[in-house]
Enzyme design. Sequence first.
Site, PDB file in Angstrom:
ATOM      1  N   LYS A  22       0.840  -1.214   0.000  1.00 26.86           N
ATOM      2  CA  LYS A  22       0.000   0.000   0.000  1.00 26.86           C
ATOM      3  C   LYS A  22       0.865   1.251   0.000  1.00 26.86           C
ATOM      4  CE  LYS A  22      -1.862   1.615   4.078  1.00 26.86           C
ATOM      5  NZ  LYS A  22      -1.595   3.045   4.261  1.00 26.86           N
ATOM      6  N   ASN A  23       1.846   1.278   0.913  1.00 27.02           N
ATOM      7  CA  ASN A  23       2.600   2.525   1.101  1.00 27.02           C
ATOM      8  C   ASN A  23       3.582   2.819  -0.036  1.00 27.02           C
ATOM      9  OD1 ASN A  23       1.134   2.858   3.379  1.00 27.02           O
ATOM     10  ND2 ASN A  23       2.777   2.373   4.822  1.00 27.02           N
ATOM     11  N   ARG A 121       0.508  13.873  13.852  1.00 26.80           N
ATOM     12  CA  ARG A 121       1.006  13.624  12.491  1.00 26.80           C
ATOM     13  C   ARG A 121       1.235  14.944  11.763  1.00 26.80           C
ATOM     14  NH1 ARG A 121      -1.327   8.043  10.126  1.00 26.80           N
ATOM     15  NH2 ARG A 121       0.629   8.118   9.051  1.00 26.80           N
ATOM     16  N   ARG A 396      -9.190   0.059   4.367  1.00 32.15           N
ATOM     17  CA  ARG A 396      -8.243   1.026   3.782  1.00 32.15           C
ATOM     18  C   ARG A 396      -6.965   0.330   3.318  1.00 32.15           C
ATOM     19  NH1 ARG A 396      -6.160   5.022   7.670  1.00 32.15           N
ATOM     20  NH2 ARG A 396      -4.786   5.186   5.906  1.00 32.15           N
TER      21      ARG A 396
HETATM   22  C1  UD1 Z   1       4.092   6.461   6.816  1.00 35.45           C
HETATM   23  C2  UD1 Z   1       3.186   5.285   6.573  1.00 35.45           C
HETATM   24  C3  UD1 Z   1       2.627   4.732   7.870  1.00 35.45           C
HETATM   25  C4  UD1 Z   1       3.769   4.432   8.834  1.00 35.45           C
HETATM   26  C5  UD1 Z   1       4.685   5.640   8.982  1.00 35.45           C
HETATM   27  C6  UD1 Z   1       5.905   5.347   9.832  1.00 35.45           C
HETATM   28  C7  UD1 Z   1       2.231   5.788   4.422  1.00 35.45           C
HETATM   29  C8  UD1 Z   1       1.000   6.103   3.635  1.00 35.45           C
HETATM   30  N1  UD1 Z   1       2.075   5.701   5.736  1.00 35.45           N
HETATM   31  O1  UD1 Z   1       3.282   7.506   7.396  1.00 35.45           O
HETATM   32  O2  UD1 Z   1       1.912   3.534   7.590  1.00 35.45           O
HETATM   33  O3  UD1 Z   1       3.208   4.128  10.100  1.00 35.45           O
HETATM   34  O4  UD1 Z   1       5.138   6.078   7.694  1.00 35.45           O
HETATM   35  O5  UD1 Z   1       6.578   4.249   9.338  1.00 35.45           O
HETATM   36  O6  UD1 Z   1       3.293   5.588   3.858  1.00 35.45           O
HETATM   37  N2  UD1 Z   1       6.369  13.983  11.661  1.00 35.45           N
HETATM   38  C9  UD1 Z   1       6.599  15.277  12.058  1.00 35.45           C
HETATM   39  N3  UD1 Z   1       6.650  16.242  11.083  1.00 35.45           N
HETATM   40  C10 UD1 Z   1       6.455  15.952   9.757  1.00 35.45           C
HETATM   41  C11 UD1 Z   1       6.234  14.612   9.378  1.00 35.45           C
HETATM   42  C12 UD1 Z   1       6.187  13.644  10.356  1.00 35.45           C
HETATM   43  O7  UD1 Z   1       6.772  15.571  13.233  1.00 35.45           O
HETATM   44  O8  UD1 Z   1       6.513  16.872   8.934  1.00 35.45           O
HETATM   45  C13 UD1 Z   1       6.264  12.944  12.695  1.00 35.45           C
HETATM   46  C14 UD1 Z   1       4.865  12.344  12.740  1.00 35.45           C
HETATM   47  O9  UD1 Z   1       3.989  13.131  13.541  1.00 35.45           O
HETATM   48  C15 UD1 Z   1       5.145  10.996  13.333  1.00 35.45           C
HETATM   49  C16 UD1 Z   1       6.536  10.646  12.786  1.00 35.45           C
HETATM   50  O10 UD1 Z   1       7.104  11.864  12.345  1.00 35.45           O
HETATM   51  O11 UD1 Z   1       5.184  11.074  14.725  1.00 35.45           O
HETATM   52  C17 UD1 Z   1       6.544   9.644  11.655  1.00 35.45           C
HETATM   53  O12 UD1 Z   1       5.772  10.147  10.585  1.00 35.45           O
HETATM   54  P1  UD1 Z   1       6.059   9.776   9.074  1.00 35.45           P
HETATM   55  O13 UD1 Z   1       7.284   8.914   8.984  1.00 35.45           O
HETATM   56  O14 UD1 Z   1       6.016  11.029   8.273  1.00 35.45           O
HETATM   57  O15 UD1 Z   1       4.816   8.871   8.713  1.00 35.45           O
HETATM   58  P2  UD1 Z   1       3.856   8.998   7.478  1.00 35.45           P
HETATM   59  O16 UD1 Z   1       4.626   9.279   6.244  1.00 35.45           O
HETATM   60  O17 UD1 Z   1       2.700   9.855   7.821  1.00 35.45           O
END
Ligand code: UD1
Length: 440
Positions: A22-23, A121, A396
């Site tokens: 999916k990701n 997030r 999803r």
């Molecule tokens: C992706 C995956 C999700 C997985 C996650 C971590 C997809 C669609 N989803 O989510 O399944 O659980 O990676 O492996 O690919 N953060 C910040 N600032 C930012 C971005 C992120 O503080 O600008 C924090 C988030 O709040 C969170 C952490 O970083 O606590 C990890 O987030 P991130 O790695 O960005 O996850 P996603 O890309 O949303």
Amino acid sequence: MHKIIVRGNNPLFGEVDIQGAKNSALKIMTASILTPEPVIIDNVPNIRDVSVMADVLKELGLTVAREGRKVTLQANGSIGIEAPYQLVSQMRASIIVLGPLLARFGRAKVAMPGGCNIGLRKIDLHIRGLEKLGAKIDVGQASLEVRTDRLVGANIPLDFPSVGATENIMMAACLAKGTTVLDNAAREPEIVDLVNCLNSMGARINGAGTSTLIIEGVERLKGVSYKVIPDRIEASTFLVAGAITGGDVTVKSVCPEHLGLVTKKLKMVGCEVSEGENSINIKGPSSLKPVNISTLPYPGFPTDMQAPFMALLSKAEGLSIITENVFENRFSFINELSKIGGQITIERHHAVITGGRTMVPGVVRAPDLRAGAALVLAGLAAHGSVEITDIHHIQRGYEDFTSRLASLGANIEITEDESLVELAVGDGLNFETPSAGVGL
Ligand code: UD1
């Protein structure tokens, strides 16, 4: 309107084919914005998030057609730059259109994202990275607008190896002038998959799978035909299903090396795990041992498997501790697990699981995708019938979850408006059948 009913306590046996990740699929779909030529993606799972991403891209003006597991996308003609709230609110990953739109058209407007209810997030890392490439950002109450005359390569250290920020910044940098060095980048297999796809489209990205990505901007990208990697989280979920029921399950069409710490922890709880070239077999023991787990960015233990392991460790003989280091508020499903026999206490970002529990009948609500799957897994181990509501979260990310578990011997069904839906129909989304290349 839908719920899953599981009548547990029988071991699962057999083989299950794992779908495309999916990701990966979602991000590779957004990469199609970067070129006017067709992008053909194979091994795309038939799940709700893919459907939402298809709608986001169609809303932007791309043509999107599905034929079996292949999705063909093309961003030529008149392409818009705005992803509306009604779609973005359904899936946080929609934010990943930002980088590609900015890179190709110099503008993008995206409503503030929704998605899984697992903490704040934030998107500050996406914003800061795009700013460093020269984008002007306007953060409003409800949407985020970015614009640029020309993106220019830059050195960008990420405070945290965010998967989404890495993808957004990397795709923007592909068409920037000059070289971008992205430090502390995410190293997930899905990032490597996206890099491989982008490089096949003509991008020049080095360092995939390491924490430093070097992206030399190019003038344009071309179309591609690309196959998505297997879903390591789906594979891991089915392995836990084998483990929690004391069964004998083989997941096929997987990359065993992507499951690293998950298979290691499954061995530590007492499972017999053997890896083939593209398959993994698990034999669950009659009695499970406790283990401690800390979630971390890849190659650490995946946060997406935290909830399924919480269900598993509720059956282990003794105390286990799970520490969640990636997301805030990802223990929200503990109340639900407690309703069917889980005994877990929370101390900040640590969950202490008292094992040796017998899962009991009850009605629980899936609060998000992975927690929903974990409740189904707990139900597979329950003595009696567990009902899981709000299963749209599960749909999803898991294709035909209940019918595939049923094929392994699970006593599981979906009901809709109180009337049972035949399992043969499946619980995924019914994309229309291939032949004519049906629009998504
Ligand atoms: C992706 C995956 C999700 C997985 C996650 C971590 C997809 C669609 N989803 O989510 O399944 O659980 O990676 O492996 O690919 N953060 C910040 N600032 C930012 C971005 C992120 O503080 O600008 C924090 C988030 O709040 C969170 C952490 O970083 O606590 C990890 O987030 P991130 O790695 O960005 O996850 P996603 O890309 O949303």
